[in-house]
Design a protein around this motif. Structure first.
Motif, PDB file in Angstrom:
ATOM      1  N   ASP A 538      34.203  14.311  21.297  1.00 14.51           N
ATOM      2  CA  ASP A 538      33.306  13.229  20.898  1.00 14.51           C
ATOM      3  C   ASP A 538      34.079  12.149  20.132  1.00 14.51           C
ATOM      4  O   ASP A 538      34.628  12.428  19.065  1.00 14.51           O
ATOM      5  N   LYS A 546      23.919  14.915  14.507  1.00 14.60           N
ATOM      6  CA  LYS A 546      23.427  14.836  15.874  1.00 14.60           C
ATOM      7  C   LYS A 546      22.206  15.727  16.096  1.00 14.60           C
ATOM      8  O   LYS A 546      22.069  16.777  15.475  1.00 14.60           O
ATOM      9  N   GLU A 549      19.888  17.816  21.297  1.00 15.25           N
ATOM     10  CA  GLU A 549      20.197  17.257  22.622  1.00 15.25           C
ATOM     11  C   GLU A 549      21.567  16.589  22.604  1.00 15.25           C
ATOM     12  O   GLU A 549      22.340  16.730  23.557  1.00 15.25           O
ATOM     13  N   GLU A 550      21.875  15.863  21.533  1.00 19.47           N
ATOM     14  CA  GLU A 550      23.175  15.195  21.439  1.00 19.47           C
ATOM     15  C   GLU A 550      24.309  16.213  21.319  1.00 19.47           C
ATOM     16  O   GLU A 550      25.392  16.023  21.874  1.00 19.47           O
ATOM     17  N   ARG A 551      24.069  17.299  20.595  1.00 19.85           N
ATOM     18  CA  ARG A 551      25.104  18.332  20.455  1.00 19.85           C
ATOM     19  C   ARG A 551      25.435  18.977  21.792  1.00 19.85           C
ATOM     20  O   ARG A 551      26.574  19.382  22.034  1.00 19.85           O
ATOM     21  N   GLU A 552      24.433  19.073  22.640  1.00 13.87           N
ATOM     22  CA  GLU A 552      24.672  19.691  23.946  1.00 13.87           C
ATOM     23  C   GLU A 552      25.537  18.815  24.847  1.00 13.87           C
ATOM     24  O   GLU A 552      26.060  19.292  25.858  1.00 13.87           O
ATOM     25  N   GLN A 553      25.691  17.542  24.490  1.00 12.39           N
ATOM     26  CA  GLN A 553      26.487  16.627  25.299  1.00 12.39           C
ATOM     27  C   GLN A 553      27.953  16.588  24.882  1.00 12.39           C
ATOM     28  O   GLN A 553      28.758  15.928  25.542  1.00 12.39           O
ATOM     29  N   VAL A 554      28.307  17.248  23.778  1.00 11.80           N
ATOM     30  CA  VAL A 554      29.694  17.232  23.308  1.00 11.80           C
ATOM     31  C   VAL A 554      30.196  18.670  23.182  1.00 11.80           C
ATOM     32  O   VAL A 554      29.421  19.631  23.170  1.00 11.80           O
ATOM     33  N   LYS A 555      31.511  18.811  23.055  1.00 10.19           N
ATOM     34  CA  LYS A 555      32.119  20.134  22.923  1.00 10.19           C
ATOM     35  C   LYS A 555      32.992  20.156  21.684  1.00 10.19           C
ATOM     36  O   LYS A 555      33.699  19.197  21.390  1.00 10.19           O
TER      37      LYS A 555
END
Length: 667
Positions: A538, A546, A549-555
């Protein structure tokens, strides 16, 4: 007479050599004429124009204000009558009766998305007595002004491309603008004649500046000509190089009889405030008290995306940031206005409702409304309204009498719409009396355009088998030369320093064991100085801020543990910061090395934290080191090996054993 002609000829010659022969409009343009008011009572007069299909402008408007319940009123019947509806006044109000108008020019917006053709007439109407004081009739199928498509730039040099629209009589929107930025002295340029020439006039860029143009890469911008001219006075818009006397490309302005465009409206001239005070050379505040409400306008020489903040101090004995109740106001690239109610609970970026936070994120309510913005000659004016006493638990009541300490600041807005750390604040205590005898104490803004600066070079630190330890601390972001110039992102004002270098790019190798010694703060109760370190894909950071939902988009690759899906940081240590000694010297420091000499390391007691990380074949070519609690503090980690082409200690032993067996077999 001969001397006069000779003098005039010489003046024209000088102007032609300097390339600044200005043109200006012979008469104001207010839009498309609709009608003059028919006067019936209370001195109602004025001339009405269409600005566009949902706004009308009344020029030279007069009304004595004596009626008990008069409003702008519109309807669809053949004659004005009580079956009409209220049309908001120039402030957007529908519940406040019209006051006195003396030769005013105002712009009013029709309600509920309606257009001019939804009405047969507009009146100044008294509801109490059902009386028409004056009205206009709107012609059937009225053709209201619209923006005009002027077409693409003719392309001559330096990769100039772009599609030009005339949005109003002084403003152009340029979409998909490309320019390589390599012209030595290029400007937006307008003038008369069949083609561009050196006797044109500069048009300020999208930031209101007349500095030479930098590059554009597919940007959409709006530029506005100075107040002396409109598109009816020019024949072309060009990008022109003064030094090389060269046209990089242009568009022609069509026959003026074809232009049915909106007029340029400076709403700041419509809105009259009773009071104005200078906060500094680049910031003025204006206000008017109206019963239990206050109308405020913040005016400043700021760029788009740069905020003006103003409100009540957090202390009754001085100007103090902590505890302040302020409105943060700014405009975006589309010139849309934003004015947001903020509570300042700590010196730090907003994180989980703590720090410099919008009220809506701090268990409060946004009590600021009716915001608008006007940008004229490089000055941004943002108006808004709020109640003196909102009743909100996180707001302070604005007194209507007596002096009170106030807070103000100028800074940058992050891409997520949150205020970043200020770069300009008061140098001492500031007091105002909002209920004083009306007084306008604001002169014109001085020309204080910032000189351009050279960004510091991006630094790379290599990490390999011989360089595996990195010490991570907090430091100053370096103003216009530092974090923002390097990353293209907005900084809070602090950033990660690694091995005494501001946000270096770490060039690492997969399969190598790295140690990060972390000194960014370890006390969660001290939000502004609590910066756990982590590694992620990120580019923004601030994992704790976050949504799910936003956390699920990053690693996350290191620095965060998850227990039953709940994250917690693991890499936090004592707080160390490279601080400025006196006034920040980033503007005066040509190199980061020069700037670093002006900083002093200040460390709190305690032990550093530690993060051990071995990137593997699943680690992408680019990741980021970030702060767990705050955004925009870190930068890149890149890998200069091919993914998976490395030997861990285990695989090294396996390969060694195979080689031994092969040697034995050969023997």
């Amino acid at each position: 007479m001969g001397h006069t002609l000779a003098y005039f000829s010489a003046l024209v010659a000088i102007l032609s050599l300097t390339g600044v022969c200005e043109v200006w409009s012979s008469s104001p343009y207010h839009g498309k004429f609709i009608s003059d008011f028919t006067t019936l009572a209370h001195g109602v007069t004025g001339t009405v124009y269409a600005v566009d299909d949902h706004r009308i402008r009344i020029v030279g408007f007069n009304y004595d204000g004596a009626a008990p319940d008069a409003f702008f009123w519109g309807g669809t019947t053949d004659e004005p009558g009580s079956s009409g509806e209220v049309i908001p006044d120039e402030f957007g109000r529908t519940a406040t009766k019209l006051g006195t108008y003396i030769n005013r020019s105002i712009t009013i917006t029709l309600p509920d998305g309606k257009t001019i053709n939804n009405y047969r007439w507009v009146s100044v109407w008294c509801r109490d007595f059902t009386v028409d004081f004056g009205h206009i009739y709107i012609p059937n199928n009225f053709d209201a002004p619209l923006e005009y498509d002027a077409g693409p730039f003719r392309e001559y040099a330096h990769g100039l491309k772009g599609h030009v629209y005339i949005t109003d009589s002084r403003t152009f929107r340029i979409e998909n603008l490309h320019y390589d930025g390599n012209g030595p002295d290029a400007y937006f340029w307008v003038g008369t004649g069949s083609s561009p020439h050196r006797r044109g006039s500069k048009v300020p860029d999208e930031n209101g500046s007349t500095r030479k143009l930098s590059g554009y890469n597919g940007d959409t911008i709006s530029i506005t000509m100075t107040s002396e001219m409109t598109v009816f006075d020019i024949d072309w818009l060009s990008m022109w190089c003064v030094a090389a006397v060269q046209n990089f490309g242009h568009v022609d302005i069509p026959d003026k009889s074809e232009l049915n465009i909106p007029p340029y409206i400076d709403d700041s001239s419509d809105t009259s405030y009773d009071n104005c005070e200078v906060l500094n050379d680049n910031f003025h505040v204006s206000w008017t008290l109206e019963g239990s409400y206050i109308q405020i306008q913040l005016s400043g020489r700021v760029d788009r995306g740069e905020y003006l903040a103003f409100g009540l101090s957090g202390s009754d004995v001085g100007t103090v940031m902590i505890g302040s109740d302020v409105t943060v106001a700014w405009t975006d690239e589309n010139n849309d206005a934003f004015a947001v109610d903020y509570s300042l609970t700590a010196y730090g970026q907003c994180s989980v409702g703590y720090g410099a936070c919008p009220d809506a994120e701090a268990d409060g309510v946004d009590d600021v409304y009716d915001s608008f913005a006007v940008i004229t000659d490089g000055i941004t004016r943002i108006g808004f309204t709020r109640q003196l006493d909102t009743g909100d638990s996180v707001d302070n009541a604005i007194p209507s009498d007596g002096e009170v300490y106030i807070s103000w600041a100028i800074g940058l807005i992050n891409p997520n719409g949150l205020a970043a750390k200020h770069h300009t604040v008061p140098s001492g205590n500031v007091k105002l009396n909002f209920g004083r005898v009306n007084s306008d104490n604001c002169p014109s803004f001085p020309d204080t355009t910032l000189k351009p600066v050279t960004p510091w070079e991006e630094v790379c630190l290599d990490g390999d088998e011989d360089n595996t330890v990195f010490r991570v601390r907090i430091g100053q972001a370096g103003g216009r030369r530092g974090y923002t110039a390097i990353t293209g992102l907005v900084s809070w004002g602090i950033a990660w320093y690694i091995n005494e270098t501001l946000i270096p790019v770490l060039r690492l190798k997969r399969g190598v064991n790295y140690t990060f010694i972390i000194e960014g703060g370890d006390d969660p109760m001290q939000s502004a100085s609590y910066h756990p370190f982590y590694i992620t894909d990120d580019p923004v950071g601030g994992y704790v801020q976050k949504s799910q939902e936003e956390r699920e988009q990053v690693k996350v690759y290191a620095g965060v543990e998850f227990e039953n899906g709940n994250p917690s940081p693991t890499a936090a240590g004592r707080y160390c910061e490279y601080k400025t000694t006196g006034v920040d010297q980033s503007e005066e420091s040509e190199t980061f090395e020069d700037y670093f000499k002006t900083l002093k390391l200040d460390c709190e007691e305690g032990a550093p934290g530690e993060l051990l990380w071995t990137p593997d074949e699943n680690t992408p070519d680019t990741v980021y080191y970030q702060c767990y609690t705050h955004q925009y503090l870190g930068w890149k980690i890149t890998f200069n090996d091919a993914a998976g082409i490395y030997l861990t200690s285990a695989s090294h032993n396996i390969v060694l054993s195979i080689l031994i067996l092969i040697c034995i077999w050969i023997v």
